[in-house]
Write an enzyme that holds these catalytic residues in place. Structure first.
Site, PDB file in Angstrom:
ATOM      1  N   THR A 200       2.050  -4.471  -6.071  1.00 44.40           N
ATOM      2  CA  THR A 200       0.929  -5.339  -6.697  1.00 44.40           C
ATOM      3  C   THR A 200      -0.224  -4.826  -5.971  1.00 44.40           C
ATOM      4  O   THR A 200      -1.064  -5.368  -6.431  1.00 44.40           O
ATOM      5  CB  THR A 200       1.274  -6.452  -7.110  1.00 44.40           C
ATOM      6  N   GLY A 201      -0.314  -4.342  -4.959  1.00 49.84           N
ATOM      7  CA  GLY A 201      -1.482  -4.120  -4.152  1.00 49.84           C
ATOM      8  C   GLY A 201      -1.308  -4.772  -2.755  1.00 49.84           C
ATOM      9  O   GLY A 201      -2.374  -5.060  -1.991  1.00 49.84           O
ATOM     10  N   THR A 202      -0.245  -5.040  -2.213  1.00 49.10           N
ATOM     11  CA  THR A 202       0.097  -5.411  -0.886  1.00 49.10           C
ATOM     12  C   THR A 202      -0.690  -4.698   0.160  1.00 49.10           C
ATOM     13  O   THR A 202      -1.266  -5.371   1.069  1.00 49.10           O
ATOM     14  CB  THR A 202       1.608  -5.425  -0.568  1.00 49.10           C
ATOM     15  N   THR A 203      -0.342  -3.311   0.069  1.00 47.61           N
ATOM     16  CA  THR A 203      -1.006  -2.726   1.244  1.00 47.61           C
ATOM     17  C   THR A 203      -2.634  -2.636   1.597  1.00 47.61           C
ATOM     18  O   THR A 203      -3.270  -2.913   2.329  1.00 47.61           O
ATOM     19  CB  THR A 203      -0.625  -1.084   1.195  1.00 47.61           C
TER      20      THR A 203
ATOM     21  N   HIS B  35       6.732 -11.359   0.261  1.00 45.13           N
ATOM     22  CA  HIS B  35       7.155 -10.900  -1.032  1.00 45.13           C
ATOM     23  C   HIS B  35       7.996 -12.153  -1.727  1.00 45.13           C
ATOM     24  O   HIS B  35       8.393 -12.028  -2.895  1.00 45.13           O
ATOM     25  CB  HIS B  35       7.926  -9.852  -1.181  1.00 45.13           C
TER      26      HIS B  35
ATOM     27  N   ARG C 109      -0.775  -7.595 -10.203  1.00 45.30           N
ATOM     28  CA  ARG C 109      -1.143  -6.333 -11.058  1.00 45.30           C
ATOM     29  C   ARG C 109      -0.526  -6.406 -12.291  1.00 45.30           C
ATOM     30  O   ARG C 109       0.586  -6.892 -12.729  1.00 45.30           O
ATOM     31  CB  ARG C 109      -0.598  -5.257 -10.310  1.00 45.30           C
TER      32      ARG C 109
ATOM     33  N   SER D 240       5.026   1.960 -10.808  1.00 48.84           N
ATOM     34  CA  SER D 240       4.674   2.330  -9.203  1.00 48.84           C
ATOM     35  C   SER D 240       6.052   1.741  -8.436  1.00 48.84           C
ATOM     36  O   SER D 240       6.394   2.646  -7.582  1.00 48.84           O
ATOM     37  CB  SER D 240       3.583   1.198  -8.633  1.00 48.84           C
TER      38      SER D 240
ATOM     39  N   LYS E 204      -0.884   6.730  -6.251  1.00 49.23           N
ATOM     40  CA  LYS E 204      -2.355   7.047  -7.039  1.00 49.23           C
ATOM     41  C   LYS E 204      -3.281   5.999  -6.744  1.00 49.23           C
ATOM     42  O   LYS E 204      -4.579   6.370  -7.060  1.00 49.23           O
ATOM     43  CB  LYS E 204      -2.152   7.230  -8.500  1.00 49.23           C
ATOM     44  N   GLY E 205      -3.051   4.953  -6.832  1.00 54.23           N
ATOM     45  CA  GLY E 205      -3.881   3.656  -6.731  1.00 54.23           C
ATOM     46  C   GLY E 205      -4.993   3.605  -7.780  1.00 54.23           C
ATOM     47  O   GLY E 205      -6.327   3.460  -7.583  1.00 54.23           O
TER      48      GLY E 205
END
Length: 304
Positions: A62-65, A125, A147, A155, A268-269
């Site tokens: 969901t955008g962790t990185t 998480h 997200r 994803s 893809k982001g």
């Protein structure tokens, strides 16, 4: 006998194609590997949050990185904290922000919380209900990123097929996602726990879509929440998808300690990739589940 919830949690778990990397069991309504449940109990028993701690929480994919990179960069460029940490050109964001349930309180912890300089930044998480109550009373900061469920699912599905070489059909995977039978699932309950805590001091609720749509505005929002004065434009550029994916380790075949190739953290982001994979009927099913699960909470798909 135990409570009805405890009895339900002891039931034999269903077989799911998602369990290719290890069986899950249900604990407090969520599906995790047994070692993560043990780690969560150790966290509740032994983790003492400091007022300066920062906890980055999220459901997988969901955008962790990106949140790790942004927080790390904000602190490094902060005129308030004068952080001297290494540069993201040479490090993957997952190397600079450790998971509470793995590197700190997992089966073979590799880090000691007492030796990490303040402000300490951790990631998890785990749902909010798995964390110590003191997280909410210690003065520490919690940032939760989520997200749209459709893009989250797509994803996660891509990651598992690519990482493990499996061929989980999108329909099989989608059916399990809707039932909540996915790693760290169910998604809808995970998001709801943090949403309901959003009005408390020390909790910031973000969406991936907000960050993509208005990166400068939301990086400033994160910095303000952390009490940092930082170079917003520089942070946004440093943590752009292109820069992070193009860093040395992401361009090679290097492998993170978790077994995930560095390049797999960056697919893809984009926002709305679900349109290339899901039917309108599938999307309608997600909408119906969201309406049922989130009814009365003020949380709905319009926030994404």
């Amino acid at each position: 006998m135990g409570t009805p919830q405890q009895q339900e949690d002891r039931l034999s778990p269903p077989e799911a194609k998602w369990w290719v990397d290890g069986q899950r069991i249900r604990h407090k309504g969520f599906w995790f590997k047994p070692e993560f449940i043990t780690a969560s109990e150790a966290i509740r028993a032994h983790y003492t949050p400091l007022p300066s701690d920062i906890i980055l929480a999220s459901f997988p994919k969901t955008g962790t990185t990106w949140l790790k990179a942004l927080t790390f960069s904000i602190l490094r460029h902060s005129s308030t904290i004068h952080d001297d940490r290494d540069h993201l050109d040479n490090l993957n964001p997952h190397e600079v922000v450790p998971f509470l349930e793995i590197e700190l309180f997992g089966e073979n912890p590799s880090k000691d919380t007492t030796k990490i300089s303040c402000p300490r930044v951790f990631n998890t998480h785990l749902p909010l209900s798995f964390l110590p109550d003191t997280v909410m009373t210690s003065g520490s900061k919690v940032i939760y990123i989520t997200r749209h469920p459709a893009d989250t699912f797509v994803s996660l599905w891509h990651l598992y097929n690519n990482k493990f070489g499996t061929e989980i059909s999108i329909q099989e995977a989608f059916d399990d996602f809707c039932k909540g039978i996915v790693p760290a699932g169910p998604y809808f309950e995970h998001v709801l726990e943090f949403w309901e805590a959003r009005d408390r001091d020390g909790v910031l609720f973000l969406t991936y879509e907000e960050l993509k749509g208005k990166p400068e505005e939301n990086v400033k929002r994160i910095a303000d929440f952390l009490g940092c004065k930082t170079m917003v434009e520089k942070v946004v550029k440093e943590c752009s998808f292109e820069n992070l994916r193009g860093a040395s380790k992401e361009t090679g075949e290097g492998v993170h300690w978790s077994g995930t190739k560095y390049k797999m953290f960056f697919r893809k982001g984009v926002v709305g990739d679900w349109k290339n994979h899901l039917t309108q009927e599938m999307m309608k099913e997600l909408e119906d589940i969201a309406e049922m699960k989130w009814r009365g909470s003020g949380l709905d798909l319009n926030i994404f």
